[in-house]
Write an enzyme that holds these catalytic residues in place. Sequence first.
Site, PDB file in Angstrom:
ATOM      1  N   ASN A 121       0.865  -1.304  -0.100  1.00 24.17           N
ATOM      2  CA  ASN A 121      -0.108   0.246   0.084  1.00 24.17           C
ATOM      3  C   ASN A 121       0.997   1.302  -0.084  1.00 24.17           C
ATOM      4  OD1 ASN A 121      -2.121  -1.742   0.293  1.00 24.17           O
ATOM      5  ND2 ASN A 121      -2.486  -1.436   2.414  1.00 24.17           N
ATOM      6  N   HIS A 169       5.789  -0.549  -2.625  1.00 24.73           N
ATOM      7  CA  HIS A 169       5.412   0.281  -3.979  1.00 24.73           C
ATOM      8  C   HIS A 169       5.461   1.884  -3.665  1.00 24.73           C
ATOM      9  CE1 HIS A 169       3.011  -3.485  -5.299  1.00 24.73           C
ATOM     10  NE2 HIS A 169       4.350  -3.601  -5.303  1.00 24.73           N
ATOM     11  N   SER A 184      -4.850  -9.688  -3.117  1.00 23.26           N
ATOM     12  CA  SER A 184      -5.126 -10.723  -4.058  1.00 23.26           C
ATOM     13  C   SER A 184      -4.030 -11.289  -4.585  1.00 23.26           C
ATOM     14  CB  SER A 184      -5.736  -9.858  -5.390  1.00 23.26           C
ATOM     15  OG  SER A 184      -4.782  -8.956  -5.788  1.00 23.26           O
TER      16      SER A 184
HETATM   17  C1  BV8 Z   1       8.086  -5.076 -12.167  1.00 23.88           C
HETATM   18  C2  BV8 Z   1       0.874   1.704  -8.564  1.00 23.88           C
HETATM   19  C3  BV8 Z   1       9.996  -5.162 -13.500  1.00 23.88           C
HETATM   20  C4  BV8 Z   1       0.933   1.999  -7.000  1.00 23.88           C
HETATM   21  C5  BV8 Z   1       0.317  -0.873  -8.922  1.00 23.88           C
HETATM   22  C6  BV8 Z   1       3.612 -11.836 -15.925  1.00 23.88           C
HETATM   23  C7  BV8 Z   1       4.110 -12.599 -14.630  1.00 23.88           C
HETATM   24  C8  BV8 Z   1       4.343 -11.911 -13.409  1.00 23.88           C
HETATM   25  C9  BV8 Z   1       4.765 -10.814 -13.413  1.00 23.88           C
HETATM   26  C10 BV8 Z   1       4.370  -9.872 -14.414  1.00 23.88           C
HETATM   27  C11 BV8 Z   1       3.843 -10.586 -15.710  1.00 23.88           C
HETATM   28  N1  BV8 Z   1       3.742  -9.472 -16.415  1.00 23.88           N
HETATM   29  C12 BV8 Z   1       4.107  -8.270 -15.861  1.00 23.88           C
HETATM   30  C13 BV8 Z   1       4.273  -8.578 -14.692  1.00 23.88           C
HETATM   31  C14 BV8 Z   1       4.876  -7.696 -13.471  1.00 23.88           C
HETATM   32  C15 BV8 Z   1       4.001  -7.009 -13.053  1.00 23.88           C
HETATM   33  C16 BV8 Z   1       2.857  -7.684 -12.529  1.00 23.88           C
HETATM   34  O1  BV8 Z   1       2.906  -8.212 -11.308  1.00 23.88           O
HETATM   35  N2  BV8 Z   1       1.770  -7.815 -13.007  1.00 23.88           N
HETATM   36  C17 BV8 Z   1       0.580  -8.600 -12.996  1.00 23.88           C
HETATM   37  C18 BV8 Z   1      -0.620  -7.916 -13.691  1.00 23.88           C
HETATM   38  C19 BV8 Z   1       0.702 -10.044 -13.562  1.00 23.88           C
HETATM   39  N3  BV8 Z   1       4.645  -6.246 -12.003  1.00 23.88           N
HETATM   40  C20 BV8 Z   1       4.979  -5.159 -11.982  1.00 23.88           C
HETATM   41  O2  BV8 Z   1       5.075  -4.406 -13.092  1.00 23.88           O
HETATM   42  C21 BV8 Z   1       6.101  -4.462 -10.955  1.00 23.88           C
HETATM   43  N4  BV8 Z   1       7.327  -4.235 -11.282  1.00 23.88           N
HETATM   44  O3  BV8 Z   1       7.935  -6.269 -12.064  1.00 23.88           O
HETATM   45  O4  BV8 Z   1       8.997  -4.605 -12.488  1.00 23.88           O
HETATM   46  C22 BV8 Z   1      11.289  -4.650 -13.603  1.00 23.88           C
HETATM   47  C23 BV8 Z   1      12.387  -5.317 -12.761  1.00 23.88           C
HETATM   48  C24 BV8 Z   1      13.680  -4.794 -12.980  1.00 23.88           C
HETATM   49  C25 BV8 Z   1      13.758  -3.335 -13.781  1.00 23.88           C
HETATM   50  C26 BV8 Z   1      12.684  -2.848 -14.345  1.00 23.88           C
HETATM   51  C27 BV8 Z   1      11.257  -3.403 -14.013  1.00 23.88           C
HETATM   52  C28 BV8 Z   1       5.254  -3.338 -10.400  1.00 23.88           C
HETATM   53  C29 BV8 Z   1       4.109  -3.823  -9.553  1.00 23.88           C
HETATM   54  C30 BV8 Z   1       3.428  -2.597  -8.947  1.00 23.88           C
HETATM   55  C31 BV8 Z   1       2.440  -2.075  -9.760  1.00 23.88           C
HETATM   56  N5  BV8 Z   1       1.878  -0.976  -9.098  1.00 23.88           N
HETATM   57  N6  BV8 Z   1      -0.116   0.439  -8.514  1.00 23.88           N
HETATM   58  C32 BV8 Z   1      -0.398   2.587  -6.541  1.00 23.88           C
HETATM   59  O5  BV8 Z   1      -0.955   3.648  -7.090  1.00 23.88           O
HETATM   60  O6  BV8 Z   1      -1.023   2.115  -5.660  1.00 23.88           O
HETATM   61  S1  BV8 Z   1      -0.461  -2.023  -8.829  1.00 23.88           S
HETATM   62  C33 BV8 Z   1      -1.528  -2.324  -7.488  1.00 23.88           C
HETATM   63  O7  BV8 Z   1      -1.340  -3.601  -7.299  1.00 23.88           O
HETATM   64  C34 BV8 Z   1      -0.955  -1.753  -6.206  1.00 23.88           C
HETATM   65  O8  BV8 Z   1       0.537  -1.302  -6.392  1.00 23.88           O
HETATM   66  C35 BV8 Z   1      -1.383  -2.667  -5.246  1.00 23.88           C
HETATM   67  O9  BV8 Z   1      -0.315  -2.525  -4.258  1.00 23.88           O
HETATM   68  C36 BV8 Z   1      -1.042  -3.806  -5.891  1.00 23.88           C
HETATM   69  C37 BV8 Z   1      -1.460  -5.181  -5.475  1.00 23.88           C
HETATM   70  O10 BV8 Z   1      -2.705  -5.073  -5.204  1.00 23.88           O
HETATM   71  P1  BV8 Z   1      -3.538  -5.615  -3.639  1.00 23.88           P
HETATM   72  O11 BV8 Z   1      -3.065  -4.902  -2.835  1.00 23.88           O
HETATM   73  O12 BV8 Z   1      -3.454  -7.024  -3.659  1.00 23.88           O
HETATM   74  O13 BV8 Z   1      -4.835  -4.964  -3.998  1.00 23.88           O
HETATM   75  P2  BV8 Z   1      -6.106  -5.626  -4.750  1.00 23.88           P
HETATM   76  O14 BV8 Z   1      -7.240  -4.831  -4.869  1.00 23.88           O
HETATM   77  O15 BV8 Z   1      -5.559  -6.594  -5.945  1.00 23.88           O
HETATM   78  O16 BV8 Z   1      -6.686  -6.950  -3.800  1.00 23.88           O
HETATM   79  C38 BV8 Z   1      -7.483  -6.548  -2.517  1.00 23.88           C
HETATM   80  C39 BV8 Z   1      -7.378  -7.873  -1.761  1.00 23.88           C
HETATM   81  O17 BV8 Z   1      -8.095  -7.471  -0.564  1.00 23.88           O
HETATM   82  C40 BV8 Z   1      -8.735  -8.691  -2.427  1.00 23.88           C
HETATM   83  O18 BV8 Z   1      -8.159 -10.275  -2.277  1.00 23.88           O
HETATM   84  C41 BV8 Z   1      -9.897  -8.465  -1.487  1.00 23.88           C
HETATM   85  O19 BV8 Z   1     -10.746  -9.984  -1.429  1.00 23.88           O
HETATM   86  C42 BV8 Z   1      -9.213  -8.213  -0.228  1.00 23.88           C
HETATM   87  N7  BV8 Z   1     -10.003  -7.459   0.600  1.00 23.88           N
HETATM   88  C43 BV8 Z   1     -10.915  -6.513   0.421  1.00 23.88           C
HETATM   89  N8  BV8 Z   1     -11.685  -5.880   1.524  1.00 23.88           N
HETATM   90  C44 BV8 Z   1     -11.064  -6.509   2.429  1.00 23.88           C
HETATM   91  C45 BV8 Z   1      -9.932  -7.619   1.980  1.00 23.88           C
HETATM   92  N9  BV8 Z   1      -9.491  -8.281   2.777  1.00 23.88           N
HETATM   93  C46 BV8 Z   1      -9.507  -8.089   4.304  1.00 23.88           C
HETATM   94  N10 BV8 Z   1     -10.347  -7.255   4.686  1.00 23.88           N
HETATM   95  C47 BV8 Z   1     -11.221  -6.567   3.927  1.00 23.88           C
HETATM   96  N11 BV8 Z   1     -12.029  -5.588   4.388  1.00 23.88           N
END
Ligand code: BV8
Length: 237
Positions: free
Chosen positions: A94, A111, A179
């Site tokens: 976060n 992040h 997630s």
């Molecule tokens: C990188 C900006 C390389 C910040 C975000 C294929 C395979 C593997 C990896 C990759 C791939 N293709 C591309 C990649 C890499 C990519 C990636 O992982 N893509 C995914 C789609 C596969 N990753 C990247 O690009 C990362 N960088 O790899 O760089 C590199 C290396 C060297 C040199 C250069 C480059 C960067 C990743 C960061 C992306 N930034 N946002 C912002 O504005 O906040 S994404 C976004 O997702 C946020 O950063 C967030 O932190 C992150 C994770 O999301 P979650 O926190 O899990 O939130 P989400 O909504 O998904 O889930 C919420 C959960 O809470 C749910 O499960 C829900 O059920 C639950 N919930 C809801 N309410 C409650 C609850 N639980 C409990 N109580 C509640 N009340």
Amino acid sequence: MDRFNRDSHIVFFTGAGISAESGISTFRDPDGHWSKYDPMKLASPKGFRDDPELVLSWYASRRKTIIEAEPHAGHYTITQFQKLFPNSLVITQNVDGLHARAGNDPVWELHGNIHREKCNTCGQEGNSQAVEDGIHHCRCGGMLRPDVVWFGESLPFGLIEKSLATAGECDILFSIGTSTQIYPAAHLPFQALEHGAYTIEINIDKTPFSAHADLIVEDTAGNALPKLFEEFYAALS
Ligand code: BV8
Ligand code: ZN
């Protein structure tokens, strides 16, 4: 619980779900950010280059919501855990800063942090020298942007390596409100598991880690954490 003691090393790995009860949108929930916007347009270097005003206004509106929000019982309970278990820390995805506002310490922000700015060109911490069309510029001429990690950007230097090492040595890892889809952060719970830690997942839904966790608490972070603290406290007494 009774296999743990006050010297146990605990990692609280958190995602957007832990801030949901503070009124802050998550990303992938049905009403989350990505249900309304294209992440590549709002959280990627290309999106910022193509339309900096759109990206900056999205972050400005998120920052406004966050400043008006308050940490909740789940955040504050982690501070209680950190007092009971001095070798425990938060590793969060976060950018909202709510962990620190609740007194959690130490907190590692994988992040970045939405309240900080940096230059998109030279990476210097934001010190606006000029404003043009509402966009602040660094002395090098580059545009200032939120100091957060966008898709395709690397995480803060050395932080994922340090976090993986810590997850690989901890006794307990809580995976809370994530997630577990974004890498490299999503490696952390699996790293802890592979090195013999006891893993607890707190989520209102299933994730790719659910099948592996030692304990699944299908509840909100605000409900589950205080209850778990009571159990750990009783087991230590
Ligand atoms: C990188 C900006 C390389 C910040 C975000 C294929 C395979 C593997 C990896 C990759 C791939 N293709 C591309 C990649 C890499 C990519 C990636 O992982 N893509 C995914 C789609 C596969 N990753 C990247 O690009 C990362 N960088 O790899 O760089 C590199 C290396 C060297 C040199 C250069 C480059 C960067 C990743 C960061 C992306 N930034 N946002 C912002 O504005 O906040 S994404 C976004 O997702 C946020 O950063 C967030 O932190 C992150 C994770 O999301 P979650 O926190 O899990 O939130 P989400 O909504 O998904 O889930 C919420 C959960 O809470 C749910 O499960 C829900 O059920 C639950 N919930 C809801 N309410 C409650 C609850 N639980 C409990 N109580 C509640 N009340
Ligand atoms: Zn600069």
